[in-house]
Scaffold this motif. Structure first.
Motif, PDB file in Angstrom:
ATOM      1  N   ASN A  97      44.587  27.553  52.101  1.00  0.00           N
ATOM      2  CA  ASN A  97      44.919  27.443  50.674  1.00  0.00           C
ATOM      3  C   ASN A  97      44.522  26.081  50.114  1.00  0.00           C
ATOM      4  O   ASN A  97      44.058  25.976  48.972  1.00  0.00           O
ATOM      5  CB  ASN A  97      46.414  27.680  50.467  1.00  0.00           C
ATOM      6  N   ILE A 100      40.757  26.095  49.605  1.00  0.00           N
ATOM      7  CA  ILE A 100      40.421  26.825  48.382  1.00  0.00           C
ATOM      8  C   ILE A 100      40.679  25.965  47.151  1.00  0.00           C
ATOM      9  O   ILE A 100      39.871  25.909  46.219  1.00  0.00           O
ATOM     10  CB  ILE A 100      41.231  28.141  48.319  1.00  0.00           C
ATOM     11  N   GLN A 101      41.789  25.241  47.176  1.00  0.00           N
ATOM     12  CA  GLN A 101      42.147  24.408  46.023  1.00  0.00           C
ATOM     13  C   GLN A 101      41.195  23.224  45.886  1.00  0.00           C
ATOM     14  O   GLN A 101      40.688  22.930  44.788  1.00  0.00           O
ATOM     15  CB  GLN A 101      43.585  23.905  46.179  1.00  0.00           C
ATOM     16  N   THR A 106      37.751  30.675  44.447  1.00  0.00           N
ATOM     17  CA  THR A 106      38.738  31.690  44.091  1.00  0.00           C
ATOM     18  C   THR A 106      39.520  32.055  45.341  1.00  0.00           C
ATOM     19  O   THR A 106      39.094  31.784  46.470  1.00  0.00           O
ATOM     20  CB  THR A 106      38.053  32.947  43.531  1.00  0.00           C
ATOM     21  N   GLN A 107      40.653  32.708  45.171  1.00  0.00           N
ATOM     22  CA  GLN A 107      41.512  33.029  46.311  1.00  0.00           C
ATOM     23  C   GLN A 107      40.819  33.941  47.320  1.00  0.00           C
ATOM     24  O   GLN A 107      41.042  33.831  48.524  1.00  0.00           O
ATOM     25  CB  GLN A 107      42.813  33.689  45.827  1.00  0.00           C
ATOM     26  N   THR A 108      39.965  34.843  46.836  1.00  0.00           N
ATOM     27  CA  THR A 108      39.300  35.780  47.742  1.00  0.00           C
ATOM     28  C   THR A 108      37.951  35.268  48.247  1.00  0.00           C
ATOM     29  O   THR A 108      37.352  35.853  49.142  1.00  0.00           O
ATOM     30  CB  THR A 108      39.076  37.131  47.053  1.00  0.00           C
ATOM     31  N   ASN A 127      36.693  29.046  41.068  1.00  0.00           N
ATOM     32  CA  ASN A 127      37.801  29.005  40.121  1.00  0.00           C
ATOM     33  C   ASN A 127      37.794  27.705  39.330  1.00  0.00           C
ATOM     34  O   ASN A 127      38.257  27.651  38.200  1.00  0.00           O
ATOM     35  CB  ASN A 127      39.130  29.154  40.863  1.00  0.00           C
TER      36      ASN A 127
END
Length: 677
Positions: A97, A100-101, A106-108, A127
């Protein structure tokens, strides 16, 4: 030699980064965007999403030194490997996580791969483009890699030139809004061509406008989570030098070897044959992932254009028994021998009428046109009522095989349209003539040179003839007896890795006797099989021909989270896997509940302790960490015990039950496997 899969992933990782103006807020919007940019004549197209597991594995593959083997890519290697190592650090610390941040994914983490003319292209959904841009700039500065800023029609691109196998190409980084695009572009491309590759200008004829992927997904029940295709004809043309493509020089790494080994006649005639099956498509019918489990069902299809060939292959489909979920291994083979003669005759006639200039193809046609080919098929036709064969395997014990005894639990079945006729024909075969199988559904013991335990039995029930031994097999026979003849396909199979591992490891020492396995080979096999067992993996496979083409389906489920947080304590017998692949008792070792322990090593006459060790132990990340705090030793019983060096080491847990545990030690270049119980 590195696999094509690794090489392909590695290349796409070393390309370029672009983010187009399309706002890909959802997975479907992102995939639609990618399909809008992918041309209909692309060599291939893949769309999917990353999970923690496949992202971890992909990074591991990409981080392989062999992926970056080309010295001409050294500058790029430093840049992209630094990103991979950074991402791997997140994964290793279970910070997906956070990754990703920090990277603005994106989360996926959706992505798509395809070719725009000669240029390989990779899109990744974002994102937060600013965070991704900052990470790119950070790595460029950190590794002192020079990228120049280039403005094309008001848009900013980062460009790096590179000589790739004597071809001048550009690696371009373009970041905007919510899609990152990686691509390698020929240096002589115009500004308009660059914008087209990077997804700024969309072509008139794309996979989206043609609905290529959408039609495929709807037709075969594929989910949006992952699907795609390989254009076999376009790939062949690339390999044969028909397409001017970076891929032929870089992605496939062929260096013109294939092109130089084949005559022009062979290339042309192979391309003509490929017209029959131009595309291989695949997709997920089901895909789920949780913190502890993963399961998927993926299928593939070689689509066949020629209707006569589709019908011929489909007509050969025979009877398949259902996949046996309770067996360690099961296999069914279906073949409609009734249709084999007509199909074989059609293929032979086609071979006689087709003249090839290519020697390799001409030789194949000569074999098919030979009369002995039909004679072999005619021999098979004597058992033309056979529709399918099946094997289910549950258990095996080879401990007494050398003295003519074998314990087993397995069955073999033959499905026939006329099983009574098949039994009568079997009387003409010498080694089957003594077997008298009743036709009333009852069973009989089969005489064999090996003493089976339980005895080998045979029976005819319904349209099936069964030969079996063991309780589970006998129960399964009763379930299969009333299964009606079908035309479901060519083959299916299943493997339960937990059950299969237990059977294999229980017989490893006997298998080793006949194959001369070394101790290190035995240890490696034991460890690898236990690793599979811990995954609790189950796999099913199906292969068939239908009215679309040749179809395959693979489904699998695994346990992703294997945790050993406790072991059996007390004074335990300790054994190790010796040179004969047998568990050899070494002595006793104590693991106390208060996390202390120790062991003594006796002399050969068991008169005194040659070594005495006391330690503390703890379990961390599925390994027993040993810290010695008192160690004494001597060479013989007449000497006094003297203090010796204390050691620290870990024993990786491979199995832990209430009866004991097995662990793997690698210390000072030496590996060993220990069992405690």
């Amino acid at each position: 030699m590195i696999s094509l899969k690794k090489a392909s992933i590695g290349i796409f990782s070393c390309l370029c980064i672009s983010v187009s103006a399309f706002a890909a807020k959802t997975t479907q919007e992102f995939f639609d965007f990618s399909k809008q940019n992918a041309p209909i004549d692309t060599l291939m197209y893949i769309q999917s999403s990353f999970s923690k597991n496949n992202l971890d594995q992909t990074i591991e593959n990409l981080n392989d030194e062999r992926v970056f083997h080309n010295e001409q890519l050294s500058e790029l290697t430093k840049f992209y490997r630094s990103i991979l190592l950074d991402m791997k650090n997140y994964i290793s610390n279970d910070q997906l996580n956070q990754l990703i941040q920090d990277y603005g994914f994106t989360q996926t983490i959706d992505y798509a791969v395809y070719f725009e003319g000669p240029a390989p292209v990779l899109h990744i959904s974002l994102n937060d483009a600013n965070k991704f841009s900052n990470k790119v700039q950070e790595n460029l500065k950190k590794n002192e890699i020079t990228f120049t800023n280039r403005k094309i029609k008001g848009r900013d691109f980062l460009v790096s030139d590179i000589l790739l196998k004597n071809v001048d190409v550009m690696n371009v980084i373009y970041i905007q809004e919510s899609v990152a695009t990686f691509a390698v572009i020929p240096k002589n491309y115009s500004d308009e061509q660059i914008l087209n590759v990077m997804g700024v200008i969309k072509g008139e004829h794309s996979l989206y406008t043609q609905q290529t992927i959408t039609v495929m997904e709807n037709k075969y029940g594929y989910k949006d989570v992952s699907s795609g295709f390989f254009n076999i004809k376009q790939i062949a043309q690339t390999l044969f030098g028909k397409n001017e493509s970076i891929s032929s020089e870089f992605l496939f790494g062929i260096d013109k070897k294939i092109d130089s080994q084949l005559s022009q006649d062979c290339k042309n005639e192979i391309l003509t044959l490929i017209d029959t099956t131009p595309i291989f498509m695949f997709g997920y019918k089901q895909n789920s992932l949780s913190a502890t489990n993963m399961s998927f069902d993926v299928s593939g299809l070689f689509e066949i254009n020629e209707s006569s060939l589709r019908n011929e292959l489909s007509s050969l489909s025979g009877h398949l028994m259902p996949i046996n979920p309770d067996a360690a291994f099961s296999l069914s083979v279906g073949l409609n021998i009734n249709n084999l003669i007509s199909t074989a005759t059609a293929w032979q006639q086609r071979a006689k009428n087709t003249k090839y200039k290519c020697n390799a193809l001409a030789n194949i046609m000569t074999v098919l046109a030979d009369e002995s080919y039909l004679q072999f098929v005619a021999l098979l036709s004597t058992v033309q009522s056979i529709k399918g064969l099946h094997v289910s395997f549950y258990d095996l014990d080879l401990s007494e095989f050398l003295i003519g005894k074998m314990k087993t639990d397995m069955l073999v079945s033959v499905t026939s349209e006329y099983p009574q006729l098949l039994l009568l024909l079997s009387k003409t075969v010498p080694f089957l003539s003594n077997i008298k199988i009743p036709m009333d559904g009852s069973s009989t013991i089969v005489p064999t040179s090996i003493n089976f335990d339980p005895p080998l039995k045979a029976s005819m029930q319904g349209k099936h003839i069964f030969v079996y031994s063991g309780d589970q097999s006998e129960q399964y026979v009763s379930q299969l007896a009333n299964v009606k003849i079908n035309k479901q396909g060519i083959t299916n199979a299943s493997v339960d890795y937990v059950k299969f591992t237990d059977v294999y490891l229980n017989n490893l020492q006997y298998i080793a006797q006949s194959s001369n396995k070394s101790q290190s080979k035995c240890i490696d096999e034991y460890k690898n099989f236990l690793d599979f067992k811990n995954l609790e993996a189950k796999m099913g496979f199906e292969f068939k021909a239908d009215n679309q083409g040749v179809f395959s389906d693979l489904n699998m489920s695994t346990n992703n989270e294997i945790v050993f947080d406790s072991i059996k304590t007390g004074k335990l017998d300790v054994m190790h896997l010796n040179t004969a692949c047998q568990w050899e008792i070494l002595g006793k070792e104590t693991f106390n509940k208060d996390n202390t322990g120790g062991y003594q090593v006796k002399d050969s006459n068991n008169q005194c302790d040659l070594s005495v060790v006391e330690y503390s132990w703890s379990i961390n990340e599925n390994a027993i960490d040993i810290v010695e705090h008192k160690s004494q030793s001597r060479e013989h019983c007449q000497q006094e015990l003297q203090a010796s060096e204390n050691n620290q080491y870990s024993c990786l847990l491979l199995e832990s039950t209430q009866d004991g545990f097995i662990c793997y030690v690698q210390k000072d270049g030496i590996v060993d496997l220990y069992r405690y119980q």
